[in-house]
Write a protein that holds these residues in place. Structure first.
Motif, PDB file in Angstrom:
ATOM      1  N   PHE A 171       0.646  -1.192  -0.165  1.00 46.49           N
ATOM      2  CA  PHE A 171      -0.133   0.051  -0.049  1.00 46.49           C
ATOM      3  C   PHE A 171       0.688   1.175   0.019  1.00 46.49           C
ATOM      4  CE2 PHE A 171      -3.034  -3.109   1.398  1.00 46.49           C
ATOM      5  CZ  PHE A 171      -4.174  -2.763   0.669  1.00 46.49           C
ATOM      6  N   PRO A 172       1.925   1.308   0.818  1.00 42.13           N
ATOM      7  CA  PRO A 172       2.715   2.355   0.754  1.00 42.13           C
ATOM      8  C   PRO A 172       3.453   2.717  -0.610  1.00 42.13           C
ATOM      9  CG  PRO A 172       3.370   1.152   2.768  1.00 42.13           C
ATOM     10  CD  PRO A 172       2.372   0.475   1.924  1.00 42.13           C
ATOM     11  N   ILE A 173       3.718   1.647  -1.629  1.00 40.85           N
ATOM     12  CA  ILE A 173       4.303   1.753  -2.736  1.00 40.85           C
ATOM     13  C   ILE A 173       3.084   2.212  -3.785  1.00 40.85           C
ATOM     14  CG2 ILE A 173       5.053   0.494  -4.670  1.00 40.85           C
ATOM     15  CD1 ILE A 173       6.730  -1.192  -2.798  1.00 40.85           C
ATOM     16  N   ALA A 174       1.937   1.773  -3.468  1.00 37.25           N
ATOM     17  CA  ALA A 174       0.988   2.107  -4.427  1.00 37.25           C
ATOM     18  C   ALA A 174       0.608   3.619  -4.145  1.00 37.25           C
ATOM     19  CB  ALA A 174      -0.281   1.367  -3.904  1.00 37.25           C
ATOM     20  N   LEU A 175       0.717   4.309  -2.923  1.00 41.73           N
ATOM     21  CA  LEU A 175       0.488   5.619  -2.720  1.00 41.73           C
ATOM     22  C   LEU A 175       1.624   6.527  -3.296  1.00 41.73           C
ATOM     23  CD1 LEU A 175      -1.373   7.725  -1.150  1.00 41.73           C
ATOM     24  CD2 LEU A 175       0.183   7.227   0.958  1.00 41.73           C
ATOM     25  N   LYS A 176       2.706   6.160  -3.195  1.00 45.32           N
ATOM     26  CA  LYS A 176       3.808   6.892  -3.760  1.00 45.32           C
ATOM     27  C   LYS A 176       3.791   6.803  -5.257  1.00 45.32           C
ATOM     28  CE  LYS A 176       7.420   5.592  -0.189  1.00 45.32           C
ATOM     29  NZ  LYS A 176       8.377   4.758   0.220  1.00 45.32           N
ATOM     30  N   ILE A 177       3.388   5.785  -5.872  1.00 46.95           N
ATOM     31  CA  ILE A 177       2.944   5.792  -7.423  1.00 46.95           C
ATOM     32  C   ILE A 177       1.859   6.599  -7.542  1.00 46.95           C
ATOM     33  CG2 ILE A 177       2.348   4.346  -9.360  1.00 46.95           C
ATOM     34  CD1 ILE A 177       3.566   2.096  -8.127  1.00 46.95           C
ATOM     35  N   GLY A 178       0.888   6.638  -6.884  1.00 48.02           N
ATOM     36  CA  GLY A 178      -0.192   7.876  -6.988  1.00 48.02           C
ATOM     37  C   GLY A 178       0.280   9.229  -6.871  1.00 48.02           C
ATOM     38  N   PHE A 179       1.258   9.317  -6.235  1.00 46.99           N
ATOM     39  CA  PHE A 179       1.698  10.703  -6.319  1.00 46.99           C
ATOM     40  C   PHE A 179       2.531  11.158  -7.403  1.00 46.99           C
ATOM     41  CE2 PHE A 179       1.103  10.765  -1.357  1.00 46.99           C
ATOM     42  CZ  PHE A 179       0.507  12.039  -1.360  1.00 46.99           C
TER      43      PHE A 179
END
Length: 264
Positions: A134-142
């Motif tokens: 989930f943290p990686i997904a959020l970073k990709i989202g940014f």
């Protein structure tokens, strides 16, 4: 606008939506070159037909979209930054969409980055979507938020974002495709709502243009996705980088030589 314009723009969308070259940027330049970019319907059309291209992802990766609820939550987490910044910066984004020069500059600068991406991130640790946290997904989202600048490319932004988080090129590209689905659904819905709020309604021809544009974009995108993944696995990003540099350089040169490239 006529049916020829519709087909041309839809083919451009289908070919470029999943390539790291900016589909929106290419459609801005194409609609400007055809002399139709000032029409409010065209601005809606260039966003709405992206939905047709995005639906090709659901078809090609049908099983992946129904494998687990965790998959949806990861897409939701990655989608949140674009949803927030898109809402807050809506007016500024619309103004940027009116500038072909902005497209030229971002294409050029993004192309330089793509020349070196393969060397910068050449030791991936994640090769499957299931291993994306989930943290990686959020970073990709940014990273996806960078694509709000025309010419940056949503695909390039999210793929590079994924590679910075140790995803392989293929894994980053596929997650970029998946993330496009909720992102473009939301973008299309907002654009349609804004269109109606401004007092516009669809004519019979415009409804037909929307249907044809989405169908053409969908078919072309089906072919483009598979070709892109295969090419990416074998060759990487350098060719796309040089392409962006050449196209962006031409746009900048035309602007500096006095040509009027503004969309409105």
């Amino acid at each position: 606008m006529n049916m020829i314009h519709v087909v041309i723009l839809a083919i451009i969308e289908g070919l470029t939506e999943f390539l790291p070259v900016s589909s929106t940027g290419h459609m801005i330049i194409a609609s400007s070159a055809m002399g139709i970019a000032s029409d409010p319907f065209i601005k809606l059309f260039t966003i709405a037909i992206q939905l047709g291209a995005i639906l090709s992802v659901v078809v090609l990766y049908f099983k992946r979209f129904f494998q687990s609820t965790r998959f949806y939550f990861k897409l939701l987490v990655a989608f949140i930054p674009a949803a927030v910044f898109g809402f807050l910066l809506s007016d500024a984004i619309d103004k940027l969409l009116e500038s072909a020069l902005t497209v030229g500059i971002t294409l050029f600068l993004g192309g330089i980055i793509l020349l070196f991406v393969d060397k910068w991130f050449n030791k991936p640790l994640i090769t499957k979507e299931e291993d994306i946290t989930f943290p990686i997904a959020l970073k990709i989202g940014f990273f996806q938020c960078l694509a709000m600048i025309p010419g940056m490319s949503r695909s390039a932004s999210t793929i590079i974002g994924g590679m910075t988080q140790k995803l392989s090129r293929t894994a980053a590209a596929e997650f970029s495709f998946f993330l496009a689905v909720p992102t473009m659904f939301a973008a299309t819905a907002k654009k349609l709502l804004d269109y109606y709020k401004d007092g516009h309604t669809f004519t019979g021809d415009e409804i037909k243009f929307m249907l044809v544009g989405n169908v053409v974009a969908f078919i072309v995108a089906l072919l483009a996705i598979r070709t892109f993944i295969s090419f990416l696995e074998r060759k990487g990003f350098r060719l796309f980088g040089w392409y962006r540099i050449v196209v962006g350089g031409i746009i900048i040169a035309l602007y500096l030589s006095g040509h009027n490239l503004e969309v409105i």
